[in-house]
Design a protein around this motif. Structure first.
Motif, PDB file in Angstrom:
ATOM      1  N   PHE A 174      57.859  27.624   9.830  1.00 44.67           N
ATOM      2  CA  PHE A 174      58.080  26.181   9.738  1.00 44.67           C
ATOM      3  C   PHE A 174      58.118  25.792   8.281  1.00 44.67           C
ATOM      4  O   PHE A 174      57.729  26.552   7.408  1.00 44.67           O
ATOM      5  CB  PHE A 174      56.970  25.407  10.450  1.00 44.67           C
ATOM      6  CG  PHE A 174      55.639  25.506   9.760  1.00 44.67           C
ATOM      7  CD1 PHE A 174      54.746  26.508  10.090  1.00 44.67           C
ATOM      8  CD2 PHE A 174      55.283  24.610   8.759  1.00 44.67           C
ATOM      9  CE1 PHE A 174      53.537  26.617   9.440  1.00 44.67           C
ATOM     10  CE2 PHE A 174      54.069  24.716   8.105  1.00 44.67           C
ATOM     11  CZ  PHE A 174      53.186  25.725   8.454  1.00 44.67           C
TER      12      PHE A 174
ATOM     13  N   LYS B 257      65.919  25.158   3.654  1.00 37.69           N
ATOM     14  CA  LYS B 257      65.939  26.150   2.573  1.00 37.69           C
ATOM     15  C   LYS B 257      66.419  27.520   3.004  1.00 37.69           C
ATOM     16  O   LYS B 257      65.762  28.534   2.758  1.00 37.69           O
ATOM     17  CB  LYS B 257      64.530  26.308   1.989  1.00 37.69           C
ATOM     18  CG  LYS B 257      64.235  25.346   0.876  1.00 37.69           C
ATOM     19  CD  LYS B 257      62.968  25.762   0.182  1.00 37.69           C
ATOM     20  CE  LYS B 257      62.677  24.914  -1.016  1.00 37.69           C
ATOM     21  NZ  LYS B 257      61.362  25.136  -1.553  1.00 37.69           N
TER      22      LYS B 257
ATOM     23  N   MET C  25      57.874  21.948   5.787  1.00 35.36           N
ATOM     24  CA  MET C  25      57.772  20.487   5.738  1.00 35.36           C
ATOM     25  C   MET C  25      58.315  20.035   4.401  1.00 35.36           C
ATOM     26  O   MET C  25      58.270  20.787   3.435  1.00 35.36           O
ATOM     27  CB  MET C  25      56.299  20.077   5.804  1.00 35.36           C
ATOM     28  CG  MET C  25      55.782  19.774   7.172  1.00 35.36           C
ATOM     29  SD  MET C  25      54.002  19.669   7.107  1.00 35.36           S
ATOM     30  CE  MET C  25      53.766  17.931   6.812  1.00 35.36           C
ATOM     31  N   ASN C  26      58.789  18.807   4.340  1.00 35.30           N
ATOM     32  CA  ASN C  26      59.225  18.295   3.041  1.00 35.30           C
ATOM     33  C   ASN C  26      58.027  18.275   2.106  1.00 35.30           C
ATOM     34  O   ASN C  26      56.900  18.033   2.523  1.00 35.30           O
ATOM     35  CB  ASN C  26      59.857  16.906   3.165  1.00 35.30           C
ATOM     36  CG  ASN C  26      58.930  15.888   3.784  1.00 35.30           C
ATOM     37  OD1 ASN C  26      57.994  16.246   4.497  1.00 35.30           O
ATOM     38  ND2 ASN C  26      59.160  14.633   3.525  1.00 35.30           N
ATOM     39  N   THR C  27      58.260  18.559   0.844  1.00 40.15           N
ATOM     40  CA  THR C  27      57.123  18.622  -0.078  1.00 40.15           C
ATOM     41  C   THR C  27      56.961  17.299  -0.806  1.00 40.15           C
ATOM     42  O   THR C  27      56.350  16.382  -0.305  1.00 40.15           O
ATOM     43  CB  THR C  27      57.294  19.773  -1.084  1.00 40.15           C
ATOM     44  OG1 THR C  27      58.600  19.706  -1.637  1.00 40.15           O
ATOM     45  CG2 THR C  27      57.107  21.091  -0.405  1.00 40.15           C
ATOM     46  N   VAL C  28      57.517  17.205  -2.002  1.00 41.06           N
ATOM     47  CA  VAL C  28      57.263  15.995  -2.771  1.00 41.06           C
ATOM     48  C   VAL C  28      58.264  14.886  -2.480  1.00 41.06           C
ATOM     49  O   VAL C  28      58.114  13.779  -2.957  1.00 41.06           O
ATOM     50  CB  VAL C  28      57.292  16.304  -4.284  1.00 41.06           C
ATOM     51  CG1 VAL C  28      56.005  16.959  -4.701  1.00 41.06           C
ATOM     52  CG2 VAL C  28      58.470  17.170  -4.649  1.00 41.06           C
TER      53      VAL C  28
ATOM     54  N   GLU D 138      50.880  18.277  13.947  1.00 45.36           N
ATOM     55  CA  GLU D 138      52.160  17.811  14.479  1.00 45.36           C
ATOM     56  C   GLU D 138      53.128  18.951  14.758  1.00 45.36           C
ATOM     57  O   GLU D 138      53.945  18.879  15.671  1.00 45.36           O
ATOM     58  CB  GLU D 138      52.872  16.888  13.480  1.00 45.36           C
ATOM     59  CG  GLU D 138      52.116  15.725  12.954  1.00 45.36           C
ATOM     60  CD  GLU D 138      51.293  16.061  11.728  1.00 45.36           C
ATOM     61  OE1 GLU D 138      50.287  16.771  11.907  1.00 45.36           O
ATOM     62  OE2 GLU D 138      51.613  15.616  10.623  1.00 45.36           O
ATOM     63  N   ILE D 139      53.061  19.985  13.937  1.00 47.43           N
ATOM     64  CA  ILE D 139      54.063  21.053  14.063  1.00 47.43           C
ATOM     65  C   ILE D 139      53.926  21.765  15.401  1.00 47.43           C
ATOM     66  O   ILE D 139      54.886  21.896  16.163  1.00 47.43           O
ATOM     67  CB  ILE D 139      53.917  22.028  12.875  1.00 47.43           C
ATOM     68  CG1 ILE D 139      54.317  21.297  11.592  1.00 47.43           C
ATOM     69  CG2 ILE D 139      54.775  23.256  13.062  1.00 47.43           C
ATOM     70  CD1 ILE D 139      53.820  21.910  10.326  1.00 47.43           C
TER      71      ILE D 139
END
Lengths: 322, 326
Positions: free
Chosen positions: A122, A206, A124-127, A83-84
C-alpha cells in the motif's frame, strides 16, 4: 434486527454503517465532520436510534479513520482498525477478485495492492494533498459549481485543457490563468481531473503494478470525471462500488463481527445507544513533566475518566487502560 | 575538562568509543538531554532551512549542552571507512554550527577521514590529544583501550542481536517468541531517537516484532550483500542499508522491511528509491517507507505502521498463504 456497526471518523466525513448478519448493508450515513467529530458521531448514532427504535440489536462495533481512537472510546468498540485494512476488507467483501484499490478521501489518497485476497502493498500520499477531496471541494466552490455536478461537467468536455497537477497551489493558479485565457470551464475541469490522476499515479502509486479488478472508492469516487480519467490513463475498467463513500466503515463493521466471532466473546463492548449519548466531556491540559509539553486530552463520560492520550512518554495514557 | 557531546548524529554510532577515550584521558563527558520538543525547536530556529531534520536537531542538542560543557566535541567526519564517504553535511557540520551559534564554548572539530586508510583514525585522536595537552603515548594508550571496548561493543550487538538503541538508551526491547522479524533500515540517528522516530522501536516491540538492524551483521555479510548492486554505493550508511537488505533477502530471514528516512535527506532519497524499486520488486517482500519530518504527524505514521503489520499478519495467517517469494 441484529446488526454490526461500523464507524469511520475521517477528516472531512464521519460515516456510520449498519450491516446485517450476512454483511448486507442496511443503512449508511455520510455526515460532514465539520471539525466537530464528537458531536457529529453522536448525531449519527441518534439518527440510527430514532430510525430503528428498539428493533436494533448491535452485535459488534468497529471504528476506523483518523479519529478511530476517539470514536472507539465514545461508543465502546470491539476493534479499532486502520483505514487501509478496513478499505481492503470492504472491497473484498463485495468484489473478491479485487487486486487494486484506488482510494481518495478528504485529505488522504491511498493505493492498496491485493493478491489472493490479502493486502500485499500500500502507499499513502505523503506531504502533498493535491487531488484529494478538500482540494476539489475548494475548486468547485471557486468555480461556482456544486461539487455533485463537477464530474458531469468534466464529461461534457472534448478538448481537455492542460493543467499542472503537481501541486494544489500551482494547479489553482494554473486554472485561473487558463480561465483568463478564455478556456471553457468544462475543459478546465476535465483537464484538472486528468492532472489529478497523473499526479496520483506519479506520487501515490509510484510505479506499483495496477492490475484488474480496479476499485475506486472514497468520497472522490463520486466524481465521474476522475473515474473516466483513471480509466483512460490505466486502460482498464474502473469499478466504483455502490457504497464507495463509506467503504471504510463497512470494513470496520465486518472486522468487528469477525473479531467477536473469532475471539469467542459473546458480547460486544458497545455501550448501547442510550449510554453512548450520555454526558461526555473533554478536558485538555498541558503536561509540565518535561520540555515536550505534550497536550494531554482526557475524555470523561458521566464524570468518569474514559480515556487519555496525547503524551509521548506514555505517563498519562498507560496509567489508564483504554 | 568537561567535554560536551550532543546526543545526535554520530553519537549513535561512536559514543562508546568517544566516552571511553575521553574518560581514559581523565576528562569528564557530559551529554545533552534526550531529544524533546524544546531541543528540536531550538535547533530548527537557528539551522538553515535547507538542512535535513537530523542536522537541524543537532543544532538543538548543541544548544542544550552549551551551558554545561567547557568544550563541545563536533568532529569533522569525512569518511569512516576506506573508499566510502559520509554525507557531505557532516564535513561542514562544525562550521555550520559555529556560524549559526556564535556564542558557543570552544568547539573541538578534529577531522576524521579514513578514506585512504583506517590508520588515519590515530591521526584524528592525536589531534584531539594535542588539544587536551596529552602526549602521543597517552593518546595511543587511551585509543588502544577504547578501541578494544568499541570492538567488543560491536561484537556484542552482533552476537546477541541487540540494537545500539538498547545499549545507548538502556532500554530492554527483547521480544520473547516474536511473531515477525522485521529489518529496520535507516540512519542510526533517526532510528534510535525515540522522539524523532515517534517511538517506532517501542511500537514495534509492542506488536511483538523482532527487529534486525545492520549493526547486527558483520561487515563481510554486508559486503556480500552489496555485491548484488550494479555499482558501488559511495556513502557508508547507504551502503550498509542496501548491503544488509540484500544479504538478508537472499538468505530469506525476514518477514518485512521498514525503511525510515528523514525529510530532506539527499542520500536517503536515492537509497530509498533503490530499495523500493529494485530490492522489493525482485524479492516481493512487504516494504514500508516511513518519512520523518519536523511536523511530526503521528496519525499518518501510525496508520501506515498498523497497516504494515496487518500485511505481515495477513501473509502469515491467511489460508491462501503465499510464499514470501511468490
Amino acid at each position: 434486527m441484529r446488526c454490526s456497526l461500523g464507524i469511520d471518523v475521517g477528516s472531512v466525513s464521519t460515516n456510520l454503517v449498519l450491516l446485517d448478519e450476512k454483511n448486507n448493508v442496511i443503512r449508511t450515513l455520510y455526515l460532514s465532520t465539520a471539525g466537530r467529530p464528537i458531536e457529529v458521531l453522536m448525531e449519527g448514532l441518534k439518527m440510527l436510534q430514532d430510525e430503528f427504535n428498539d428493533s436494533l440489536e448491535i452485535i459488534a462495533v468497529g471504528t476506523t479513520g483518523s479519529g478511530r481512537q476517539l470514536a472507539s472510546v465514545l461508543v465502546g468498540a470491539d476493534i479499532i482498525k486502520n483505514e487501509i485494512t478496513a478499505h481492503a476488507v470492504a472491497a473484498l467483501e463485495e468484489y473478491p477478485e479485487t487486486q487494486t484499490i484506488l482510494e481518495i478521501g478528504g485529505q488522504d489518497s491511498k493505493i492498496i495492492i491485493l493478491k489472493n485476497k490479502i493486502v500485499v502493498d500500500f502507499a499513502m500520499n505523503t506531504v502533498c494533498a493535491a487531488g484529494t477531496g478538500s482540494f476539489l471541494d475548494r475548486q468547485a466552490q471557486r468555480l461556482g459549481i456544486p461539487i455533485e455536478e463537477f464530474g458531469k461537467m468534466a464529461l461534457k468536455s472534448s478538448i481537455p485543457t492542460r493543467i499542472a497537477g503537481r501541486c494544489a497551489v500551482f494547479a489553482e493558479s494554473d486554472m485561473i490563468h487558463k480561465q483568463q485565457m478564455g478556456h471553457k470551464v468544462e475543459d478546465i475541469i476535465w483537464g484538472l481531473c486528468q492532472a489529478l490522476v497523473r499526479n496520483y499515479l506519479a506520487n501515490v502509486a509510484k510505479g506499483k503494478e495496477i492490475r484488474p479488478l480496479v476499485l475506486f472508492q472514497g468520497g472522490v469516487a463520486a466524481n465521474s470525471g476522475i473515474k473516466k480519467a483513471f480509466e483512460e490513463e490505466l486502460g482498464l475498467n474502473v469499478i466504483v462500488p455502490k457504497h464507495y463513500n463509506v467503504m471504510g466503515a463497512i470494513g470496520a463493521a465486518i472486522l468487528a463481527k469477525k473479531h467477536i466471532m473469532q475471539s469467542g466473546r459473546k458480547r460486544t463492548n458497545f455501550l448501547g445507544f442510550n449510554t453512548t449519548l450520555r454526558n461526555y466531556e473533554v478536558k485538555a491540559f498541558e503536561c509540565k513533566g518535561c520540555p515536550n509539553s505534550c497536550e494531554i486530552i482526557q475524555i470523561y463520560g458521566n464524570e468518569r475518566l474514559m480515556a487519555r492520550w496525547g503524551d509521548k512518554c506514555g505517563k498519562w495514557s498507560s496509567s489508564l487502560a483504554v | 575538562m568537561k567535554i560536551g557531546i550532543p546526543r545526535a548524529l554520530f553519537f549513535y554510532h561512536y559514543y562508546p568509543l568517544w566516552e571511553s577515550f575521553f574518560k581514559d584521558l581523565g576528562q569528564e563527558v557530559v551529554l545533552s538531554n534526550p531529544t524533546n520538543k524544546q531541543i528540536l525547536k531550538n535547533g530548527i530556529e537557528v539551522a538553515v532551512d535547507d538542512a535535513c531534520l537530523p542536522v537541524k536537531l543537532f543544532h538543538g542538542h548543541v544548544r542544550d549542552i552549551a551551558g554545561r560543557a567547557d568544550v563541545i566535541f563536533i568532529p569533522r567526519i569525512i569518511s569512516i571507512e576506506p573508499k566510502k564517504y559520509i554525507c557531505p553535511k557532516f564535513l561542514g557540520l562544525p562550521d555550520m554550527i559555529k556560524h549559526n551559534l556564535p556564542d558557543l564554548p570552544p568547539v573541538m572539530d578534529m577531522t576524521l577521514n579514513l578514506y585512504n586508510t583506517k590508520l588515519n583514525i590515530l591521526e584524528h585522536f592525536f589531534e584531539i590529544g594535542k588539544y587536551l595537552n596529552k602526549t602521543r603515548l597517552e593518546v595511543m594508550k587511551a585509543y588502544y583501550v577504547s578501541h578494544k571496548k568499541f570492538s567488543s561493543y560491536k561484537k556484542h550487538l552482533r552476537k546477541y542481536s541487540v540494537t545500539p538503541y538498547e545499549i545507548l538508551t538502556q532500554k530492554n526491547i527483547k521480544t520473547i517468541k516474536p511473531d515477525f522479524t522485521v529489518l529496520l533500515l535507516g540512519h542510526p540517528y533517526n532510528l534510535y531517537d525515540d522522539f524523532i522516530s515517534m517511538n517506532l522501536i517501542k511500537k514495534l516491540q509492542k506488536r511483538n516484532v523482532k527487529i534486525i538492524t545492520y549493526e547486527m551483521l558483520n561487515e563481510k555479510k554486508i559486503v556480500r550483500g552489496t555485491k548484488k548492486l550494479t555499482k558501488d554505493m559511495f556513502w557508508t550508511l547507504g551502503n550498509n542499508i542496501l548491503g544488509c537488505a540484500y544479504y538478508l533477502l537472499e538468505n530469506r530471514k525476514i518477514d518485512g522491511i521498514i525503511h525510515v528516512a528523514s525529510f530532506g535527506c539527499g542520500p536517503d532519497s536515492l537509497v530509498g528509491e533503490l530499495l523500493e524499486h529494485k530490492v522489493i520488486r525482485d524479492y516481493k517482500i512487504p516494504f514500508l517507507y516511513l518519512t520523518l519530518d519536523e511536523h511530526s504527524g503521528e496519525a499518518g505514521f501510525n496508520t501506515r505502521l498498523e497497516a504494515f503489520i496487518d500485511i505481515l499478519e495477513g501473509r502469515k495467517f491467511s489460508e491462501n498463504n503465499i510464499s514470501s517469494h511468490g
